[in-house]
Motif scaffolding. Sequence first.
Motif, PDB file in Angstrom:
ATOM      1  N   PHE A  31       0.956  -1.079  -0.043  1.00 13.19           N
ATOM      2  CA  PHE A  31       0.102   0.134  -0.128  1.00 13.19           C
ATOM      3  C   PHE A  31       0.786   1.466   0.094  1.00 13.19           C
ATOM      4  N   ARG A  32       1.058   1.575  -1.070  1.00 14.15           N
ATOM      5  CA  ARG A  32       1.948   2.966  -1.073  1.00 14.15           C
ATOM      6  C   ARG A  32       1.596   4.214  -0.723  1.00 14.15           C
ATOM      7  N   VAL A  33       2.332   4.916   0.286  1.00  9.61           N
ATOM      8  CA  VAL A  33       1.732   5.831   1.079  1.00  9.61           C
ATOM      9  C   VAL A  33       2.048   7.269   0.274  1.00  9.61           C
ATOM     10  N   GLY A  34       1.191   8.027   0.050  1.00 10.26           N
ATOM     11  CA  GLY A  34       1.425   9.283  -0.727  1.00 10.26           C
ATOM     12  C   GLY A  34       0.017   9.735  -1.422  1.00 10.26           C
ATOM     13  N   GLU A  35      -0.072  10.872  -2.032  1.00 13.20           N
ATOM     14  CA  GLU A  35      -1.118  11.438  -2.725  1.00 13.20           C
ATOM     15  C   GLU A  35      -1.277  10.918  -3.973  1.00 13.20           C
ATOM     16  N   LEU A  36      -2.431  10.414  -4.425  1.00 11.66           N
ATOM     17  CA  LEU A  36      -2.593   9.662  -5.610  1.00 11.66           C
ATOM     18  C   LEU A  36      -3.295  10.518  -6.806  1.00 11.66           C
TER      19      LEU A  36
END
Length: 262
Positions: free
Chosen positions: A238-243
């Motif tokens: 689960f990639r952390v950041g703003e998509l």
Amino acid sequence: MQNILQPPMPKSWRRETKPHKFCPGCGHGIALKALGQAIDELGLQGIAVFGCDIGCSLLAWDFFDLDTVQTHHGRTIPVMVGLKRARPELICIAYMGDGGGYAIGAQHLVNAATRNEKITAILINNTQYGMTGGQMAPTTLPGQKTETTPYGRDPEITGYPTQGPEMVAAITDERAYVARGTVARPGQLREFFKRALQNQIDGRGFSFVEVISACPTNWRTNAKETWEWVEKLMPTYFRVGELKVPEALRGKGVEVKDGETS
């Protein structure tokens, strides 16, 4: 001395209900503190309405000094959508777990996103059903042992973990805000919440924030193992950041470079 040692609480918290009802080590408290700070900093206490789902998230029913509604399982989003349509001046927050958002409530998440409903949805991802004993959830990791996958989740039988923010980002238009934060970075998480709420304040569109969280009770992990799970293992799936960030929000608050949040 007592005042010095007293941890600061968000003004939007309901003090008489603290300490909260969540298990020791649960990530809900961290996420809700970040949300409370975002509400405070944006001055939303008088106009924000908090809706919570069944599951562990129901323990937040008396967490805030806000108008609050507890919904049927998986129905938090449509309840808050209805409230927003009836009272557009309110800031409506739908708070749920991964079961409520990605399993029984998946159809509501998808349709609210495609209709660009102007609410803010927050989903806690702790890779299992916490309140009912730790069964497999849509977010359970490959190989993870749960009450219903005692030998580990087999993707060939039950599929791979749901990538919720990626799905929402793919089906929404450019006015939506989509991010994935983690309780391991509460300051960053607060900024994601602020931007999600600001997108609703501006009347722009649907806002969705998934939160990587911890459940040491059902994971059966100690403090060190729990934090390694949250900080190292979960972000590999689960990639952390703003998509997805609307143009009007770019350059404000958290900056994004090459798909990652700095």
